[in-house]
Design a protein around this motif. Structure first.
Motif: not given
Length: 913
Positions: A739-744, A769-775, A784-788, A894-900
């Motif tokens: 849920x923290x990685x939307x559009x990343x 923890x590191x991925x959440x900090x990067x997000x 415009x192109x958020x990337x981890x 790549x997380x989807x725009x919504x998970x519902x």
């Protein structure tokens, strides 16, 4: 002698200007009268018909000029010189204008005379800009009146314009020229005025200097006499004690030796000063006797040979003739040759050569003392024999002295009718040449031949012996480089809890200071600034007694060097100085000195200040140790607090996961069973089969997430050394924080195939923890192109960040977010430190990661460029095995725009490598 003060510059210039105006006006009047009469010849050729009329006009002008010339010879002229000056200049202009009017006005060539009037006024007269401008304007006005009074017809307009143009042009040139001439004249006068004033001051100063020089000589003579009396009363009892007492202890005898040596040194300085004064005033009486320089020079060489041996110098004496008799004062010549020889020894390095050569040069006897020493530069050689002049007068000079030895030697040789000269080359050595006139063939009546200066007198002369001993006292300090301290590797003097370093280039002063502090402390010694720094770094003394003036490096430089060293800045430093001025004290304190003592000082003062400073240092060390212990306890407390928080979080997460498993598993099993029956019953309906498959994938993903959550919360001890793929640990982390990685975009291609040893669940926690900090950083940067990007590489033990013998796998987590400020990177691992807004973070994430990786034998490092990117890297023990290529996979998630209501097959995208 008091000189008459000069008047102020303005008044002086006004008076000089009036005098110049009057004098030049007289010359101008006479010149104008002569030129006006000479113009008759011009009238004869140009206007012969008007010769009589023009002659009358010229006589009238000359008469008026004669009247002005007469007035210029009276006191009246000084008061009205400006009016008279302009008047005599305008009279020729009026006469010429009258003649122009008579013979055609604008067509008359006599307008050229007006040009001459303006040029003469601007160049000849010392007038101001305004006066010249006024005279030129009136001259042009005279011409205009003459032309218009005659009438300017149409046929004369071109000639009139021509003449007027050149008149005006001449006037402009004359006015501008006069402006600069007037300025230059004022500046020249100012310079002459200041030069005269300086000459007056110089004359007055010379008179005062001559008077002060006489007073100085009288003062030196008087003070020398006054000082010799108490010095004699000091030396006589000391000599008596040293010679007659057999009950003196060694330390007492050593102390008396110091007193005797320093008193003799002071007496020698006083004797030299008194000798200089006598020679300057011509009052020195030479006790001349027949003396053979071929005997005197070798005797002086033998007297200082032991000093040359101490420095391992070769000292030789030779003579080209059998004898060199001179009528001279043998005692004074002994002083000269001793001074030259000890200087040669002082300035010649070990292994050098010093030679003394006696020879005849015509009517003169010559003694040359040459050495292979340090030499003298060409710019300093002419100043060598100046009184109180030293080539090196800095506070770091290596050779001590007051700069009167060579001056005294030259004056003594000069008093004998000879000369003392020097030639030298820097780095190659020096040659001192003493020339004395040879004695007459027959000895003077009553003269006795002196074989050597050491010849004993007929009767005991205690006072004379004392002064001769004072002359030889300079030998004790002639080679300061031989009198070094005990060094860093020598055993200290004394014993005690604290250690003291004594630094002084005077051996007697070092011995005295050591005797004061050695009974209570361990004492090391150093003779110059460089040696002091070396001993301080090796021995780490608690306190340094440091002289201000030292060879190679002065006390201020030593103080600054030690105080700028983090390991040595705690050493207490007491500067010893003979300077009494406030500036020296301030400089000592600014350099970091803890205290200073002014020479002379009392023994009680030295011991008290040393004891107080050492007590203060002891208290500071105790306080420093307590602070270090408190900081260590605080660090451990923070680590414990982090661990408690982590344990509580894990406990809460475990309870939540257990509850979810209990509450969710039964409905999940029922739903999955129902889905299986539904798929079997709708085998012919493709659309229904696809929908049911998607529902089944979603339910399976829910089961995996709950299972991962429970496993993550309750890690077993066996998990700490398990072998696992980094991609598996990352997959678990991404499931929990999807849920923290939307559009990343998550690029983990570089992670595939790397296996490590450790706790998979804890490494998943690090990834999370590191991925959440990067997000968070990516959201703040609005890319415009958020990337981890997550990658890994296996390194050898030599290149790993941990000090381990096995191979390490270095994991890198990179993002193109907002970056971390440099000051924040230093604190990023501290518990509860966060750059997020209040309520958005606790500041424990990276601290927990640091603890987890540290437990795995690794470390966490951060690099960042503000506003551009951030990279976190950590290392883990490598599994050191080759994985099956079928297990290597490149995951780009790549997380989807919504998970519902989204099928589980769309939440994770896998591509073959």
């Amino acid at each position: 002698m008091q000189t008459n003060p000069q008047p102020p510059l303005k008044d002086a210039y006004a008076r000089a200007d009036r005098e110049l105006r009057v004098r030049l006006s007289r010359i101008g009047c006479a010149l104008a009268m002569a030129l006006m009469l000479a113009g008759v010849s011009l009238d004869y050729f140009v206007y012969p018909t008007e010769l009589r009329v023009f002659f009358e006009i010229r006589l009238l002008c000359v008469g008026a000029l004669a009247i002005i010339l007469t007035l210029l010879a009276t006191p009246f002229s000084h008061r009205y010189i400006r009016v008279l000056g302009i008047s005599w200049a305008l009279l020729p202009a009026l006469a010429i204008g009258w003649m122009v009017w008579l013979v055609g006005g604008a067509s008359s060539p006599y307008y050229a005379g007006l040009n001459l009037v303006m040029i003469a006024v601007s160049l000849f007269m010392p007038w101001t800009f305004v006066e010249v401008a006024l005279t030129c304007a009136l001259t042009i006005g005279i011409y205009l009146v003459a032309c218009f009074a005659r009438g300017v017809g149409p046929h004369d307009i071109d000639i009139f314009f021509n003449n007027a143009y050149f008149l005006i042009l001449t006037a402009v040139i004359c006015v501008i020229t006069s402006y600069f001439i007037a300025r230059r004249r004022v500046e020249d006068f100012r310079l002459r005025y200041e030069l005269d004033a300086r000459n007056l001051l110089l004359a007055d100063s010379n008179n005062r200097l001559a008077q002060l020089d006489r007073l100085k000589s009288d003062f030196f003579a008087n003070i020398s006499h006054e000082l010799r009396t108490p010095l004699t009363l000091i030396l006589a009892p000391v000599e008596h004690l040293l010679n007659s007492s057999d009950v003196l202890r060694d330390d007492q005898r050593a102390t008396l030796d110091v007193v005797r040596n320093q008193a003799l040194r002071l007496l020698r300085l006083i004797n030299d000063l008194l000798e200089l004064v006598r020679l300057e005033e011509g009052a020195a009486r030479l006790d001349r006797t027949r003396t053979d320089l071929c005997l005197l020079a070798p005797a002086m060489v033998d007297a200082v040979r032991h000093l040359a041996n101490l420095k391992r110098l070769t000292l030789t004496a030779s003579s080209e003739v059998a004898e060199l008799p001179v009528d001279a004062d043998a005692g004074r010549l002994e002083k000269v040759f001793l001074n030259l020889l000890t200087n040669a020894i002082k300035f010649t390095n070990s292994g050098g050569v010093i030679s003394v050569r006696c020879r005849r040069d015509g009517p003169n006897a010559v003694v040359e003392i040459s050495d292979t020493g340090i030499g003298i530069s060409a710019e300093n050689l002419p100043k060598l024999f100046e009184r109180f002049r030293q080539v090196d007068a800095s506070s770091t000079r290596q050779y001590r002295g007051v700069g009167i030895g060579l001056a005294l030697a030259r004056d003594l040789i000069k008093a004998h009718g000879g000369t003392l000269t020097a030639t030298s080359e820097l780095g190659r050595g020096s040659i001192f040449r003493a020339e004395l006139p040879l004695a007459a063939d027959e000895a003077a009546p009553g003269a006795t031949a002196i074989a050597a200066p050491s010849q004993a007198p007929a009767a005991p002369d205690a006072l004379g012996d004392m002064h001769r001993a004072a002359d030889r006292a300079q030998w004790d300090g002639v080679i300061p480089e031989c009198a070094t301290g005990n060094g860093a590797h020598a055993a200290p003097s004394g014993a005690g809890k604290f250690s003291v370093l004594v630094v002084d280039d005077e051996p007697d002063m070092r011995r005295f200071l050591v005797s004061l502090v050695a009974p209570e402390y361990r004492v090391w010694q150093a003779a110059d600034g460089v040696e002091a720094v070396e001993v301080a770094r090796l021995r780490r003394p608690d306190l340094i007694l440091l002289d201000l003036m030292l060879p190679r490096m002065d006390g201020l430089a030593v103080c600054e060097t030690l105080k700028n060293d983090a390991e040595l800045k705690g050493i207490k430093i007491v500067l010893l100085t003979a300077r009494m001025d406030e500036r020296s004290k301030i400089s000592a304190l600014e350099s970091g000195a803890d205290d200073f003592l002014t020479k002379p000082f009392s023994t009680t003062e030295v011991q008290t200040r040393v004891a107080n400073l050492l007590k203060s240092a002891d208290l500071e060390n105790s306080l420093r140790d307590q602070n270090a212990a408190l900081e260590l306890a605080l660090t451990r407390l923070k680590e414990t607090e982090v661990q408690l928080v982590q344990s509580e979080k894990m406990s809460a997460l475990g309870k939540l996961a257990a509850g979810l498993m209990h509450e969710v598993n039964n409905p999940l099993n029922f739903t999955l069973t129902a889905l299986q029956f539904a798929q079997q019953s709708s085998e012919g309906d493709a659309a229904m089969q696809e929908t049911l498959t998607d529902i089944k994938d979603g339910m399976t993903r829910i089961r995996h997430i709950v299972s991962d959550l429970r496993t993550f919360a309750y890690a077993s001890e066996a998990d700490l050394r398990e072998r696992f793929l980094l991609t598996d640990a990352l997959t678990v982390a991404l499931r929990l924080v999807s849920h923290e990685l939307k559009d990343i975009t998550i690029d983990s291609a570089g992670l595939a195939g790397h296996a490590v040893l450790g706790s998979k669940n804890q490494v998943s926690h690090v990834f999370m923890n590191m991925v959440v900090n990067s997000a968070y950083a990516l959201r703040a940067a609005h890319r415009p192109d958020p990337t981890i990007k997550i990658s890994a590489e296996t390194t050898s033990a030599e290149t790993s960040t941990a000090d381990m013998d096995d191979e390490r796998t270095v994991v890198k987590v990179w993002d193109n977010g907002a970056g971390i400020p440099p000051e924040a990177i230093k604190k990023a691992m501290d518990p509860f430190f966060t750059t997020k807004a209040v309520g958005e973070g606790t500041g424990l994430g990276l601290s927990i990661c640091h603890t987890i990786i540290k437990n795995h034998g690794g470390s966490v490092q951060l690099r960042s460029q503000g506003g551009q990117w951030t990279e976190a890297r950590f290392d883990l023990p490598s599994a050191n095995s080759t994985l099956d290529n079928n297990n290597k996979e490149n995951r780009e998630w790549t997380p989807p725009t919504t998970t519902a209501n989204m099928p589980s097959s769309m939440l994770m995208t896998k591509s073959s490598r």
